[in-house]
Design a protein around this motif. Structure first.
Motif, PDB file in Angstrom:
ATOM      1  N   ALA A 127      73.680  49.775  65.774  1.00 55.08           N
ATOM      2  CA  ALA A 127      74.998  49.658  65.152  1.00 55.08           C
ATOM      3  C   ALA A 127      75.244  50.794  64.168  1.00 55.08           C
ATOM      4  CB  ALA A 127      75.125  48.313  64.442  1.00 55.08           C
ATOM      5  N   LEU A 128      74.232  51.130  63.362  1.00 50.12           N
ATOM      6  CA  LEU A 128      74.399  52.197  62.387  1.00 50.12           C
ATOM      7  C   LEU A 128      74.481  53.562  63.071  1.00 50.12           C
ATOM      8  CD1 LEU A 128      71.955  50.963  59.581  1.00 50.12           C
ATOM      9  CD2 LEU A 128      74.429  50.627  59.749  1.00 50.12           C
ATOM     10  N   ALA A 129      73.761  53.718  64.190  1.00 48.06           N
ATOM     11  CA  ALA A 129      73.807  54.987  64.925  1.00 48.06           C
ATOM     12  C   ALA A 129      75.163  55.209  65.578  1.00 48.06           C
ATOM     13  CB  ALA A 129      72.701  55.014  65.976  1.00 48.06           C
ATOM     14  N   GLU A 130      75.885  54.111  65.846  1.00 49.72           N
ATOM     15  CA  GLU A 130      77.208  54.224  66.458  1.00 49.72           C
ATOM     16  C   GLU A 130      78.289  54.608  65.461  1.00 49.72           C
ATOM     17  OE1 GLU A 130      77.717  50.431  68.232  1.00 49.72           O
ATOM     18  OE2 GLU A 130      76.333  50.832  69.902  1.00 49.72           O
ATOM     19  N   GLY A 131      77.926  54.747  64.191  1.00 49.04           N
ATOM     20  CA  GLY A 131      78.886  55.191  63.193  1.00 49.04           C
ATOM     21  C   GLY A 131      79.313  54.143  62.194  1.00 49.04           C
ATOM     22  N   HIS A 132      78.876  52.901  62.386  1.00 50.65           N
ATOM     23  CA  HIS A 132      79.147  51.880  61.377  1.00 50.65           C
ATOM     24  C   HIS A 132      78.230  52.112  60.184  1.00 50.65           C
ATOM     25  CE1 HIS A 132      81.693  49.409  63.992  1.00 50.65           C
ATOM     26  NE2 HIS A 132      80.817  49.630  64.956  1.00 50.65           N
ATOM     27  N   ALA A 133      78.793  51.995  58.987  1.00 49.42           N
ATOM     28  CA  ALA A 133      77.977  52.135  57.786  1.00 49.42           C
ATOM     29  C   ALA A 133      77.358  50.811  57.365  1.00 49.42           C
ATOM     30  CB  ALA A 133      78.828  52.688  56.637  1.00 49.42           C
ATOM     31  N   TRP A 134      77.866  49.708  57.907  1.00 50.41           N
ATOM     32  CA  TRP A 134      77.372  48.386  57.532  1.00 50.41           C
ATOM     33  C   TRP A 134      77.760  47.375  58.588  1.00 50.41           C
ATOM     34  CZ3 TRP A 134      80.386  44.031  55.669  1.00 50.41           C
ATOM     35  CH2 TRP A 134      81.785  44.251  55.715  1.00 50.41           C
ATOM     36  N   GLY A 135      77.226  46.163  58.434  1.00 48.55           N
ATOM     37  CA  GLY A 135      77.574  45.128  59.394  1.00 48.55           C
ATOM     38  C   GLY A 135      76.899  43.818  59.065  1.00 48.55           C
ATOM     39  N   ARG A 136      77.010  42.899  60.020  1.00 48.50           N
ATOM     40  CA  ARG A 136      76.415  41.573  59.869  1.00 48.50           C
ATOM     41  C   ARG A 136      76.224  40.973  61.252  1.00 48.50           C
ATOM     42  NH1 ARG A 136      79.284  38.733  63.113  1.00 48.50           N
ATOM     43  NH2 ARG A 136      81.365  38.051  62.579  1.00 48.50           N
ATOM     44  N   PHE A 137      75.467  39.891  61.316  1.00 51.79           N
ATOM     45  CA  PHE A 137      75.232  39.158  62.547  1.00 51.79           C
ATOM     46  C   PHE A 137      76.200  37.976  62.632  1.00 51.79           C
ATOM     47  CE2 PHE A 137      71.234  41.211  61.544  1.00 51.79           C
ATOM     48  CZ  PHE A 137      70.765  41.639  62.781  1.00 51.79           C
ATOM     49  N   ASP A 138      76.379  37.455  63.838  1.00 52.24           N
ATOM     50  CA  ASP A 138      76.947  36.122  63.955  1.00 52.24           C
ATOM     51  C   ASP A 138      75.931  35.128  63.390  1.00 52.24           C
ATOM     52  OD1 ASP A 138      79.363  36.871  65.049  1.00 52.24           O
ATOM     53  OD2 ASP A 138      78.972  36.058  67.047  1.00 52.24           O
ATOM     54  N   VAL A 139      76.396  33.930  63.096  1.00 55.31           N
ATOM     55  CA  VAL A 139      75.522  32.933  62.473  1.00 55.31           C
ATOM     56  C   VAL A 139      75.511  31.653  63.288  1.00 55.31           C
ATOM     57  CG1 VAL A 139      77.314  31.936  60.976  1.00 55.31           C
ATOM     58  CG2 VAL A 139      74.912  31.840  60.267  1.00 55.31           C
ATOM     59  N   ARG A 195      85.315  38.331  62.003  1.00 52.90           N
ATOM     60  CA  ARG A 195      85.814  39.385  62.895  1.00 52.90           C
ATOM     61  C   ARG A 195      87.269  39.737  62.586  1.00 52.90           C
ATOM     62  NH1 ARG A 195      81.885  37.561  66.285  1.00 52.90           N
ATOM     63  NH2 ARG A 195      80.695  39.303  67.158  1.00 52.90           N
ATOM     64  N   TRP A 196      88.060  38.742  62.269  1.00 57.80           N
ATOM     65  CA  TRP A 196      89.469  38.995  61.971  1.00 57.80           C
ATOM     66  C   TRP A 196      89.651  39.773  60.674  1.00 57.80           C
ATOM     67  CZ3 TRP A 196      91.459  33.360  63.117  1.00 57.80           C
ATOM     68  CH2 TRP A 196      91.618  33.214  64.507  1.00 57.80           C
ATOM     69  N   THR A 197      88.863  39.413  59.668  1.00 55.74           N
ATOM     70  CA  THR A 197      89.100  39.949  58.322  1.00 55.74           C
ATOM     71  C   THR A 197      88.219  41.138  57.966  1.00 55.74           C
ATOM     72  OG1 THR A 197      87.487  38.443  57.299  1.00 55.74           O
ATOM     73  CG2 THR A 197      89.776  37.644  57.508  1.00 55.74           C
ATOM     74  N   GLY A 198      87.090  41.297  58.670  1.00 58.16           N
ATOM     75  CA  GLY A 198      86.140  42.321  58.258  1.00 58.16           C
ATOM     76  C   GLY A 198      85.365  41.952  57.005  1.00 58.16           C
ATOM     77  N   ILE A 199      85.389  40.672  56.648  1.00 58.05           N
ATOM     78  CA  ILE A 199      84.661  40.172  55.482  1.00 58.05           C
ATOM     79  C   ILE A 199      83.472  39.357  55.977  1.00 58.05           C
ATOM     80  CG2 ILE A 199      84.761  38.668  53.459  1.00 58.05           C
ATOM     81  CD1 ILE A 199      86.352  41.194  53.069  1.00 58.05           C
ATOM     82  N   ALA A 200      82.302  39.612  55.405  1.00 59.43           N
ATOM     83  CA  ALA A 200      81.085  38.910  55.810  1.00 59.43           C
ATOM     84  C   ALA A 200      80.563  38.058  54.668  1.00 59.43           C
ATOM     85  CB  ALA A 200      80.022  39.916  56.246  1.00 59.43           C
ATOM     86  N   THR A 201      79.765  37.068  55.017  1.00 58.35           N
ATOM     87  CA  THR A 201      79.107  36.254  54.004  1.00 58.35           C
ATOM     88  C   THR A 201      77.609  36.540  54.039  1.00 58.35           C
ATOM     89  OG1 THR A 201      78.628  34.353  55.429  1.00 58.35           O
ATOM     90  CG2 THR A 201      80.819  34.448  54.415  1.00 58.35           C
ATOM     91  N   GLY A 202      76.936  36.209  52.953  1.00 61.14           N
ATOM     92  CA  GLY A 202      75.503  36.432  52.880  1.00 61.14           C
ATOM     93  C   GLY A 202      74.726  35.669  53.935  1.00 61.14           C
ATOM     94  N   ASP A 203      75.253  34.531  54.389  1.00 60.58           N
ATOM     95  CA  ASP A 203      74.590  33.752  55.429  1.00 60.58           C
ATOM     96  C   ASP A 203      74.464  34.534  56.728  1.00 60.58           C
ATOM     97  OD1 ASP A 203      74.235  31.380  53.925  1.00 60.58           O
ATOM     98  OD2 ASP A 203      76.312  30.794  54.297  1.00 60.58           O
ATOM     99  N   GLN A 204      75.292  35.557  56.921  1.00 61.77           N
ATOM    100  CA  GLN A 204      75.311  36.297  58.179  1.00 61.77           C
ATOM    101  C   GLN A 204      74.365  37.498  58.195  1.00 61.77           C
ATOM    102  OE1 GLN A 204      79.706  36.557  57.942  1.00 61.77           O
ATOM    103  NE2 GLN A 204      79.727  35.775  60.031  1.00 61.77           N
ATOM    104  N   GLY A 205      73.620  37.712  57.125  1.00 64.02           N
ATOM    105  CA  GLY A 205      72.658  38.808  57.114  1.00 64.02           C
ATOM    106  C   GLY A 205      73.331  40.164  56.988  1.00 64.02           C
ATOM    107  N   LEU A 206      73.764  40.516  55.791  1.00 57.41           N
ATOM    108  CA  LEU A 206      74.442  41.795  55.567  1.00 57.41           C
ATOM    109  C   LEU A 206      73.448  42.946  55.660  1.00 57.41           C
ATOM    110  CD1 LEU A 206      76.738  40.939  52.523  1.00 57.41           C
ATOM    111  CD2 LEU A 206      77.523  41.969  54.646  1.00 57.41           C
ATOM    112  N   PHE A 207      73.789  43.964  56.441  1.00 50.63           N
ATOM    113  CA  PHE A 207      72.970  45.171  56.501  1.00 50.63           C
ATOM    114  C   PHE A 207      73.856  46.392  56.298  1.00 50.63           C
ATOM    115  CE2 PHE A 207      74.146  44.206  60.923  1.00 50.63           C
ATOM    116  CZ  PHE A 207      74.659  45.418  61.364  1.00 50.63           C
TER     117      PHE A 207
END
Length: 230
Positions: A102-114, A135-147
């Motif tokens: 994911a990071l190699a594709e140009g994303h600087a950050w992300g998360r998993f589904d939960v 997915r709609w908002t681009g906002i993640a929660t800590g439960d989803q494993g922020l990287f």
């Protein structure tokens, strides 16, 4: 000095003696492959640090507060990428490779589904709603494993020093750097919050707190309300 690891996993803990050994045991293959495991303890009154030490790369003592603990872990981490993982959350197979791709594709950050582990019939529905909303908002929660990359973490200024909604605010900051990678691989996290507090009651509470936060309510006031209701 050895080259920096590709990934550092930061686990903030507070009184997690009952589960920390099992969580870290499941991460040992990643540790053996070179991933750094940092447990950041916020002053546990149980045996969390002692049980974590044999299994973690390092146990760090920190002032309490999840944001402060995660920032303390990031300050000590050597990895080129950072993953912030709750103590009651398990990664899917191939998590390190998925993050790297994911990071190699140009994303600087992300998360998993939960996926929420537990017995309440609403837990799959809650998890589906969390993933879809993210997915709609681009906002993640800590439960989803922020990287994120180290550069993205630094650009965001780290997690805000606030007692609640630190993951929401961090997502807002990171969105200025890039859109998140929303991975469909699922972390599994405990549904204990919903089972203990009542599923509908907890859903309504979290939506109410989130709405007040978007309207500008103080995170300190929201944290007091959260503790009172719980």
């Amino acid at each position: 000095m050895s080259p920096p690891p590709r990934l550092s996993i930061v686990l903030p803990t507070l009184n997690e003696a009952a589960i920390i050994e099992a969580t870290l045991t499941r991460l040992q293959a990643m540790k053996a492959a070179g991933v750094e495991l940092l447990v950041v303890d916020g002053g546990s009154r149980d045996e969390t640090p002692a049980r974590a030490r044999p299994l973690a790369t390092r146990v760090i003592e920190s002032a309490p507060g999840r944001a402060r603990q995660m920032n303390a872990g990031a300050a000590e981490a050597r990895g080129r990428a950072l993953l912030f993982l709750h103590a009651d959350t398990d990664l899917p197979p191939g998590a390190e490779a998925a993050i790297a791709a994911a990071l190699a594709e140009g994303h600087a950050w992300g998360r998993f589904d939960v996926r929420l582990a537990g017995h309440h019939p609403l837990l799959p529905v809650i998890a589906f709603a969390m993933n879809r909303r993210s997915r709609w908002t681009g906002i993640a929660t800590g439960d989803q494993g922020l990287f994120m990359t180290r550069a993205a973490f630094d650009a965001a200024g780290g997690f805000p020093d606030q007692p609640l909604m630190e993951d929401i605010e961090m997502s807002r900051r990171l969105k200025r750097v890039s859109r998140p990678a929303c991975l469909r691989a699922r972390v599994t996290t405990s549904g204990r919050r919903w089972e203990r507090g009542g599923a509908w009651r907890t859903i309504l509470l979290m939506w109410r707190l989130r709405w007040r936060y978007w309207r500008g309510a103080s995170p300190d006031d929201l944290a007091r309300a959260y503790r009172h209701v719980r």
